[in-house]
Design an enzyme around this catalytic site. Structure first.
Site, mmCIF file in Angstrom:
data_model
loop_
_atom_site.group_PDB
_atom_site.id
_atom_site.type_symbol
_atom_site.label_atom_id
_atom_site.label_comp_id
_atom_site.label_asym_id
_atom_site.label_seq_id
_atom_site.Cartn_x
_atom_site.Cartn_y
_atom_site.Cartn_z
ATOM 1 N N SER A 60 0.611 -1.182 -0.034
ATOM 2 C CA SER A 60 0.002 -0.051 -0.140
ATOM 3 C C SER A 60 0.756 1.079 -0.048
ATOM 4 O O SER A 60 0.293 2.379 -0.231
ATOM 5 C CB SER A 60 -1.029 0.004 1.121
ATOM 6 O OG SER A 60 -0.078 0.242 2.291
ATOM 7 N N LYS A 97 0.644 4.622 6.690
ATOM 8 C CA LYS A 97 -0.116 5.609 5.761
ATOM 9 C C LYS A 97 0.656 6.763 6.000
ATOM 10 O O LYS A 97 1.088 7.195 6.882
ATOM 11 C CB LYS A 97 -1.622 5.346 5.862
ATOM 12 C CG LYS A 97 -2.238 4.183 5.819
ATOM 13 C CD LYS A 97 -2.172 3.587 4.266
ATOM 14 C CE LYS A 97 -3.216 2.217 4.200
ATOM 15 N NZ LYS A 97 -2.277 1.082 4.524
#
Length: 145
Positions: A60, A97
């Site tokens: 990701s 993230k």
């Protein structure tokens, strides 16, 4: 989702390495005589009691240059800001993230992946959420020993 496995580091041992600059242009004959000492703990770890390693699982964050199998150095004593790459505890899992604070005045923040194949997470007041630490360095192994 791009999870991360947290590992506590041991920082009592000093790691001293001989290090010489690596040039990407023409070699210099003087380079054979340049030596500096690189101490991983001194040069990369500012807060040993608050520093952890994390093994990255998933892709990701690939567009940020962080790939599956990379190891990141996480400092819990560093304050996260807009654009920081953070390890967040959200919905019962650790995730890696970008932290986006542009909507903070609207009552939420976002956790954004660096891969368009993954969704952005909207974190609202009342969610079980914590910025666990800020990624300050990354270690990549190119060849398994």
């Amino acid at each position: 989702m791009g999870n991360i496995k947290i590992i506590k580091g041991e920082f009592e041992t000093q790691l001293a390495l001989e290090h010489a600059g690596v040039k990407a242009g023409f070699p210099s004959p003087a380079a054979d005589y340049q030596h500096e000492t690189l101490d991983f703990n001194r040069d990369f770890i500012r807060h040993p009691e608050a520093t952890f390693y994390g093994d990255v699982e998933g892709d990701s964050m690939k567009d940020a240059g962080i790939f599956d199998g990379d190891r990141v150095i996480i400092d819990k004593a560093v304050e996260a800001h807009h654009g920081s790459i953070v390890v967040a505890f959200w919905n019962g899992e650790f995730t890696l993230k970008y932290m986006d604070l542009t909507h903070k005045k609207d009552g939420y923040i976002e956790l954004k992946p660096a891969n368009p194949d993954y969704p952005t997470f909207k974190v609202e007041a009342g969610d079980n959420f914590e910025v666990w630490g800020v990624v300050i360095h990354m270690i990549r192994t190119f060849e398994k020993l």
